[in-house]
Design an enzyme around this catalytic site. Structure first.
Site, PDB file in Angstrom:
ATOM      1  N   ASP A  93       0.832  -1.202   0.000  1.00 12.29           N
ATOM      2  CA  ASP A  93       0.000   0.000   0.000  1.00 12.29           C
ATOM      3  C   ASP A  93       0.873   1.260   0.000  1.00 12.29           C
ATOM      4  OD1 ASP A  93      -2.602   1.496   0.498  1.00 12.29           O
ATOM      5  OD2 ASP A  93      -1.503   2.016   2.317  1.00 12.29           O
ATOM      6  N   GLU A 121      -6.306  -7.194  -3.133  1.00 11.87           N
ATOM      7  CA  GLU A 121      -5.381  -7.483  -2.041  1.00 11.87           C
ATOM      8  C   GLU A 121      -4.131  -8.199  -2.545  1.00 11.87           C
ATOM      9  OE1 GLU A 121      -7.599  -9.743   0.775  1.00 11.87           O
ATOM     10  OE2 GLU A 121      -8.611  -7.992   1.635  1.00 11.87           O
ATOM     11  N   GLU A 125      -1.796  -5.837  -4.494  1.00  9.78           N
ATOM     12  CA  GLU A 125      -1.081  -4.934  -3.597  1.00  9.78           C
ATOM     13  C   GLU A 125       0.028  -5.678  -2.848  1.00  9.78           C
ATOM     14  OE1 GLU A 125      -2.706  -0.989  -1.617  1.00  9.78           O
ATOM     15  OE2 GLU A 125      -3.520  -2.792  -0.664  1.00  9.78           O
TER      16      GLU A 125
END
Length: 237
Positions: free
Chosen positions: A56, A124, A127
């Site tokens: 992130d 998810e 990332e």
């Protein structure tokens, strides 16, 4: 390549080669790639969460560098708006879909069969993969090598038609220009199903002129959909 079996190792190498990453730089620790592509639902002794957290931060840094390099004359406010689109969950999910990340992602049976969760799984995992690449030699360069072509494509679309990607900003600009004040949003959970595209419902109002609603996987997405519906309604007035 610690803790990665030969078969899994070969699968990961083939996957990386399709990203255009393997060969440009060295993947020194394939176990990090394996960790990134192991979802918590698989219930193994490793999962993607640590690398997703790192990814992130790396994503925002790399994207900021990309915008500074490719769009040096863009005002700071517009840079922030563009970056928001280039690091969004929606963009990450689309990135994951484009590289077919589910074909290499280890998940539990329930998660694999849950169609509503696919959007979240893809985002998810993408990332986490960014985080794993960052920890390799020349990691930030690897991230740029992979993501820059995707960012260029999305940037062109966002800058050409920003209203299609940030409906809330477009609606706010319109309402202020008409001296109607700021749009107001009422947003809440419509159901409790994680990943459901209709989990959240948002209703937007502009004075007494218009009321529109939208749905989304998150509050932010639902509000964007409500704003987009309002803009469409305004065109039809």
């Amino acid at each position: 390549m610690q803790n990665v079996g030969e078969r899994r190792s070969d699968e990961l190498k083939r996957f990386l080669s399709q990203l255009g990453v393997e060969g440009l730089y060295t993947i020194s620790d394939l176990s990090l790639i394996d960790e990134a592509l192991t979802h918590t639902s698989a219930r193994l002794n490793k999962n993607h969460e640590r690398l997703e957290f790192l990814g992130d931060a790396v994503l925002r840094l790399a994207c900021s560098e990309y915008i500074d390099r490719e769009h040096p004359d863009l005002p700071v406010g517009k840079r922030s708006e563009l970056r928001a689109q280039l690091v969004s969950d929606q963009w990450l999910a689309e990135l994951g879909a484009s590289i077919e990340i589910e074909t290499i992602l280890l998940t539990g049976t329930h998660a694999r069969r849950d169609n509503n969760a696919r959007h979240t799984l893809r985002a998810e995992a993408a990332e986490a993969l960014i985080g794993a690449l960052y920890l390799q030699p020349n990691g930030l360069e690897q991230v740029h090598a992979w993501l820059t072509p995707h960012w260029k494509q999305r940037s062109m679309a966002v800058l050409a038609r920003p209203d299609l990607f940030n409906s809330k900003s477009a609606l706010q600009e319109w309402s202020q220009a008409q001296k109607l004040g700021l749009p107001s949003y009422e947003t809440g959970e419509h159901n409790l199903h994680h990943g459901d595209p209709c989990r959240f419902r948002s209703c937007v109002r502009i004075g007494n002129l218009i009321t529109s609603e939208g749905f989304g996987r998150s509050r932010k997405e639902a509000e964007q959909q409500a704003a987009q519906a309002a803009l469409q309604a305004l065109k039809e007035l």
